[in-house]
Design a protein around this motif. Structure first.
Motif, PDB file in Angstrom:
ATOM      1  N   ARG A   1       0.819  -1.213   0.000  1.00 15.50           N
ATOM      2  CA  ARG A   1       0.000   0.000   0.000  1.00 15.50           C
ATOM      3  C   ARG A   1       0.853   1.262   0.000  1.00 15.50           C
ATOM      4  O   ARG A   1       0.535   2.239  -0.683  1.00 15.50           O
ATOM      5  N   LEU A   2       1.934   1.254   0.759  1.00 14.71           N
ATOM      6  CA  LEU A   2       2.844   2.397   0.724  1.00 14.71           C
ATOM      7  C   LEU A   2       3.527   2.480  -0.637  1.00 14.71           C
ATOM      8  O   LEU A   2       3.717   3.579  -1.190  1.00 14.71           O
ATOM      9  N   ASP A   3       3.866   1.335  -1.220  1.00 11.80           N
ATOM     10  CA  ASP A   3       4.487   1.330  -2.548  1.00 11.80           C
ATOM     11  C   ASP A   3       3.538   1.920  -3.589  1.00 11.80           C
ATOM     12  O   ASP A   3       3.954   2.705  -4.464  1.00 11.80           O
ATOM     13  N   ALA A   4       2.260   1.558  -3.514  1.00  7.67           N
ATOM     14  CA  ALA A   4       1.281   2.090  -4.469  1.00  7.67           C
ATOM     15  C   ALA A   4       1.096   3.590  -4.283  1.00  7.67           C
ATOM     16  O   ALA A   4       0.926   4.337  -5.255  1.00  7.67           O
ATOM     17  N   LEU A   5       1.128   4.046  -3.031  1.00  7.99           N
ATOM     18  CA  LEU A   5       1.013   5.484  -2.782  1.00  7.99           C
ATOM     19  C   LEU A   5       2.203   6.218  -3.391  1.00  7.99           C
ATOM     20  O   LEU A   5       2.047   7.288  -3.994  1.00  7.99           O
ATOM     21  N   ALA A   6       3.395   5.648  -3.253  1.00  5.00           N
ATOM     22  CA  ALA A   6       4.585   6.261  -3.845  1.00  5.00           C
ATOM     23  C   ALA A   6       4.466   6.336  -5.364  1.00  5.00           C
ATOM     24  O   ALA A   6       4.916   7.303  -5.990  1.00  5.00           O
ATOM     25  N   ALA A   7       3.827   5.323  -5.963  1.00 11.30           N
ATOM     26  CA  ALA A   7       3.675   5.302  -7.416  1.00 11.30           C
ATOM     27  C   ALA A   7       2.772   6.422  -7.917  1.00 11.30           C
ATOM     28  O   ALA A   7       2.914   6.877  -9.052  1.00 11.30           O
ATOM     29  N   ARG A   8       1.836   6.879  -7.075  1.00 14.03           N
ATOM     30  CA  ARG A   8       0.966   7.970  -7.509  1.00 14.03           C
ATOM     31  C   ARG A   8       1.333   9.298  -6.849  1.00 14.03           C
ATOM     32  O   ARG A   8       0.579  10.266  -6.905  1.00 14.03           O
ATOM     33  N   GLY A   9       2.518   9.324  -6.212  1.00 18.90           N
ATOM     34  CA  GLY A   9       2.975  10.544  -5.571  1.00 18.90           C
ATOM     35  C   GLY A   9       4.467  10.723  -5.757  1.00 18.90           C
ATOM     36  O   GLY A   9       5.049  10.268  -6.738  1.00 18.90           O
ATOM     37  N   THR A  10       5.089  11.390  -4.795  1.00 17.29           N
ATOM     38  CA  THR A  10       6.524  11.679  -4.855  1.00 17.29           C
ATOM     39  C   THR A  10       7.213  11.042  -3.660  1.00 17.29           C
ATOM     40  O   THR A  10       6.767  11.191  -2.514  1.00 17.29           O
ATOM     41  N   LEU A  11       8.299  10.336  -3.931  1.00 10.53           N
ATOM     42  CA  LEU A  11       9.084   9.660  -2.903  1.00 10.53           C
ATOM     43  C   LEU A  11      10.409  10.387  -2.731  1.00 10.53           C
ATOM     44  O   LEU A  11      11.078  10.727  -3.719  1.00 10.53           O
ATOM     45  N   PHE A  12      10.785  10.620  -1.492  1.00  7.10           N
ATOM     46  CA  PHE A  12      12.069  11.250  -1.184  1.00  7.10           C
ATOM     47  C   PHE A  12      13.057  10.156  -0.792  1.00  7.10           C
ATOM     48  O   PHE A  12      12.868   9.451   0.198  1.00  7.10           O
ATOM     49  N   GLU A  13      14.103  10.026  -1.594  1.00  5.60           N
ATOM     50  CA  GLU A  13      15.034   8.921  -1.413  1.00  5.60           C
ATOM     51  C   GLU A  13      15.947   9.099  -0.209  1.00  5.60           C
ATOM     52  O   GLU A  13      16.425   8.112   0.358  1.00  5.60           O
ATOM     53  N   GLN A  14      16.191  10.349   0.178  1.00  7.87           N
ATOM     54  CA  GLN A  14      17.109  10.605   1.285  1.00  7.87           C
ATOM     55  C   GLN A  14      16.475  11.557   2.295  1.00  7.87           C
ATOM     56  O   GLN A  14      16.900  12.703   2.437  1.00  7.87           O
ATOM     57  N   ALA A  15      15.464  11.071   2.999  1.00  9.50           N
ATOM     58  CA  ALA A  15      14.858  11.845   4.080  1.00  9.50           C
ATOM     59  C   ALA A  15      15.479  11.392   5.397  1.00  9.50           C
ATOM     60  O   ALA A  15      15.636  10.191   5.637  1.00  9.50           O
ATOM     61  N   TYR A  16      15.800  12.360   6.257  1.00  5.64           N
ATOM     62  CA  TYR A  16      16.491  12.042   7.505  1.00  5.64           C
ATOM     63  C   TYR A  16      15.798  12.698   8.692  1.00  5.64           C
ATOM     64  O   TYR A  16      15.377  13.854   8.635  1.00  5.64           O
ATOM     65  N   SER A  17      15.692  11.919   9.771  1.00 12.09           N
ATOM     66  CA  SER A  17      15.061  12.373  11.005  1.00 12.09           C
ATOM     67  C   SER A  17      16.061  13.126  11.872  1.00 12.09           C
ATOM     68  O   SER A  17      17.247  12.795  11.883  1.00 12.09           O
ATOM     69  N   PRO A  18      15.583  14.096  12.672  1.00 14.83           N
ATOM     70  CA  PRO A  18      16.489  14.811  13.579  1.00 14.83           C
ATOM     71  C   PRO A  18      16.710  14.120  14.913  1.00 14.83           C
ATOM     72  O   PRO A  18      17.487  14.610  15.732  1.00 14.83           O
ATOM     73  N   ALA A  19      16.023  12.999  15.141  1.00 18.60           N
ATOM     74  CA  ALA A  19      16.170  12.314  16.430  1.00 18.60           C
ATOM     75  C   ALA A  19      15.679  10.882  16.318  1.00 18.60           C
ATOM     76  O   ALA A  19      14.651  10.629  15.687  1.00 18.60           O
TER      77      ALA A  19
END
Length: 660
Positions: free
Chosen positions: A60-78
């Motif tokens: 389901r997350l993969d399908a959402l990415a297919a109809r949207g935009t995926l950020f390959e290098q997102a990083y958390s601050p904590a």
């Protein structure tokens, strides 16, 4: 229809509609799109199909990415739930919003949140969280019309730890869907938090491999709950008009660098997180290679809704969502938990397009082009790069508008559990200037593991006092700076009946953590039992000065008052403990003793019965109740004859035997 609305819908029309969540039949629900933010706690990027994982756990997350935009290098601050979510909701980094450690801090009331802004703009706002670490008391509820943190259907725990209490994702989603039913056509901002991938894992009928619960099984389960949300919005005809953001707060260690879970290290597997955005105005099937920090999510959503702020500290990702190239932005991260829990060095890191730098006593430097996972430390061989990144990190820190952390006002039981986890409860977490001289957590991971095992066995009652003493002494030897280890030694001596031997260990805890209410209480309580009433008073008063809501310290003061012959004040102290903690059997018992001191057996009987309801079969309470029955028979409303000392009642303890 406003120009903004026409622009948003025309942007959708410019890309081909596809994927299983096409949202056909959407209807006009207002001038701005709805917003659904789903935070998938503890989800590693490398367990998501759209990021290259072949396990098939996240369709389901993969399908959402297919109809949207995926950020390959997102990083958390904590690598912790509260600070990471606070950054998502404010656009600020942990030093700026102040909610830096789970369970100890809260987001201050004057820090603006995304929910407050959207509520002011006319959105209906609802939050549905899965875990105690995001309970309303920690400050993220502001701006939400509904903040559902009800954990009555939480999983049962083998070892009780309030900070780890959470409910299954299906219950969270059930609550969110019920709320959506109440909205009509009003625009909404819904935040749904799914904690399932966080340890401990539970089985969900995924076959033999999932019989005891696995990380991958929980990831698949959380993905299915995401699918329920998307399916419901599609059935309502609202999915095409909804901005959907799915992001993890942090990842999970799974042993990659010796850490099975998270929160103590700043490695790739805990900071690199999935981030997918889909909906009106968002390019379909796009992948953004640039490095982005997740605190950019808040300004991005505001920008997509036409509510952008002119804040130089934040960056909107909208250009990337519309197909433009954006620059890499270095990502800051921190964890103070090594200091808070063990008095080891905190960690700070800076991740750039090319390098990962971790500031810790054993400095770490990794070349992201060849060693993104972080196994070959170049700190000694590339000192030029190390110095450059330290300058960059220091310059970034110098620009922070650092906020003093608001300490969360958790209850007595939570404080006790925080202490059991090693946290120095109620203590400001300002790190010392001499951090370079402190122990590096990576050099103490074996000690940390042994401490966790000792804590588990103590909580389960699966260790005898002599073995506890032996193991605790070994921990003190290996990490003498850790207050919790000295506390274990003191507690083991107390269990063995050698209170005098416990005192110097509790005194050492107070020396190491002078602002820890629990440390002063443990020392004061032990001194009172030894008959050192004046010394006990000093530490119990300090405990209450540090934390007036600490119920055990009120019980301790009650014991001091009783030793001093001030029985009415003792009863008052026990009553205050019960106001703070209504299910406190020891406080009921001790107050019963004060009633017997004054010849009031009926009142004593009532409190003893209340104690036994909360602690069935408790021998001291049963003996005292039997003694009242033997001397006074059935219930009576008349005071007992004066002059009958407490110890004359069969089974009644003297003051030194009063339970704590």
């Amino acid at each position: 229809m406003t120009a903004l609305r026409r622009l948003a819908l025309s942007a959708v029309a410019l890309v081909a509609c596809g994927g299983e969540d096409d949202g056909a039949g959407a209807r006009d629900v207002g001038d701005r799109p709805d917003v659904l933010l789903v935070t998938l706690d503890t989800l590693r990027t490398d367990r998501v199909g759209a990021y290259g994982h072949e396990g098939g756990a996240t369709p389901r997350l993969d399908a959402l990415a297919a109809r949207g935009t995926l950020f390959e290098q997102a990083y958390s601050p904590a690598p912790m739930t509260l600070p990471a979510h606070a950054s998502l909701m404010t656009g600020l980094l942990p030093p700026e919003h102040g909610a830096r450690v789970n369970g100890l801090h809260r987001l201050a009331d004057d820090v603006p949140t995304l929910a407050e802004r959207l509520s002011a703009e006319g959105f209906r706002t609802g939050a549905f969280v899965a875990a105690f670490v995001l309970d309303e008391q920690f400050g993220l509820a502001r701006g939400f019309d509904v903040y559902d943190d009800d954990l009555t259907d939480a999983y049962e725990q083998v070892v009780s730890e309030q900070l780890s209490v959470y409910r299954p994702g299906e219950h969270v989603v059930d609550s969110a869907l019920a709320w959506l039913d109440s909205l009509g056509d009003d625009p909404f901002f819904a935040w749904v938090h799914l904690y399932d991938a966080h340890f401990p894992w539970h089985p969900h009928g995924g076959g033999d491999d999932d019989a005891a619960g696995t990380y991958e099984g929980e990831v698949a389960y959380a993905d299915a709950q995401l699918g329920r949300l998307l399916d419901d919005l599609r059935a309502r005809g609202r999915l095409d008009d909804t901005l959907v953001v799915v992001v993890a707060d942090h990842g999970e260690g799974l042993g990659d660098h010796g850490e099975l879970e998270h929160a103590y290290l700043l490695d790739e597997e805990v900071l690199h997180v999935p981030l997918v955005i889909a909906g009106p105005g968002v390019a379909e099937g796009a992948r953004v290679p640039s490095l982005v920090p997740t605190e950019d999510v808040q300004p991005t959503l505001l920008d997509l809704l036409g509510l952008a702020d002119d804040d130089a500290r934040t960056r909107s990702l909208v250009p990337a969502l519309r197909g433009a190239r954006i620059e890499h932005r270095a990502s800051y991260a921190e964890t103070d938990l090594p200091w808070t829990a063990f008095r080891w060095a905190p960690q700070r890191s800076l991740t750039t397009a090319d390098w990962t730098y971790v500031r810790t006593p054993q400095l770490e430097l990794y070349d992201r082009a060849t060693d993104r996972a972080g196994y070959c430390n170049l700190a000694e061989s590339r000192k030029d790069v190390l110095a450059e990144l330290e300058r960059a990190l220091s310059a970034l820190e110098a620009g922070f508008d650092v906020r003093e952390s608001d300490v969360a006002e958790v209850g007595a039981e939570e404080l006790e559990q925080l202490a059991a986890l090693g946290y120095v409860a109620g203590v400001a977490t300002d790190v010392p200037d001499h951090w370079r001289e402190l122990a590096d957590v990576k050099q103490r991971l074996a000690v940390k593991a042994r401490a966790a095992e000792l804590r588990r066995r103590v909580a389960e009652g699966a260790i005898d006092p002599r073995e506890r003493l032996e193991l605790a002494m070994r921990l003190v030897e290996q990490s003498p700076e850790t207050p919790a280890f000295h506390d274990h030694v003191g507690a083991a001596h107390a269990e063995l009946g050698d209170l005098a031997a416990a005192v110097p260990w509790y005194e050492r805890v107070v020396e190491l953590a002078p602002t820890d209410a629990g440390a002063h209480y443990a020392l004061g309580d032990t001194l009172q039992l030894l008959g050192r009433t004046a010394d006990a008073r000093t530490h119990l008063e300090m405990a209450l000065e540090l934390d007036p809501g600490f119920a055990p310290a009120h019980v301790g003061m009650g014991n001091v008052f009783r030793d001093e012959g001030r029985v009415d004040l003792a009863a008052g102290a026990y009553s205050e403990a019960l106001r703070l903690r209504p299910d406190y059997p020891e406080a009921f018992f001790n107050r019963a003793v004060t009633f017997l001191d004054r010849g009031l057996p009926e009142r004593a009987r009532a409190d003893l019965e209340r104690a036994l309801v909360r602690r069935p079969g408790w021998p001291p309470a049963e003996r005292m109740l039997a003694g009242i029955g033997a001397r006074h028979g059935g219930a009576t409303t008349e005071p007992a004859a004066t002059g009958a000392p407490l110890h004359d009642l069969a089974g009644a303890p003297t003051s030194g035997d009063v339970p704590r």
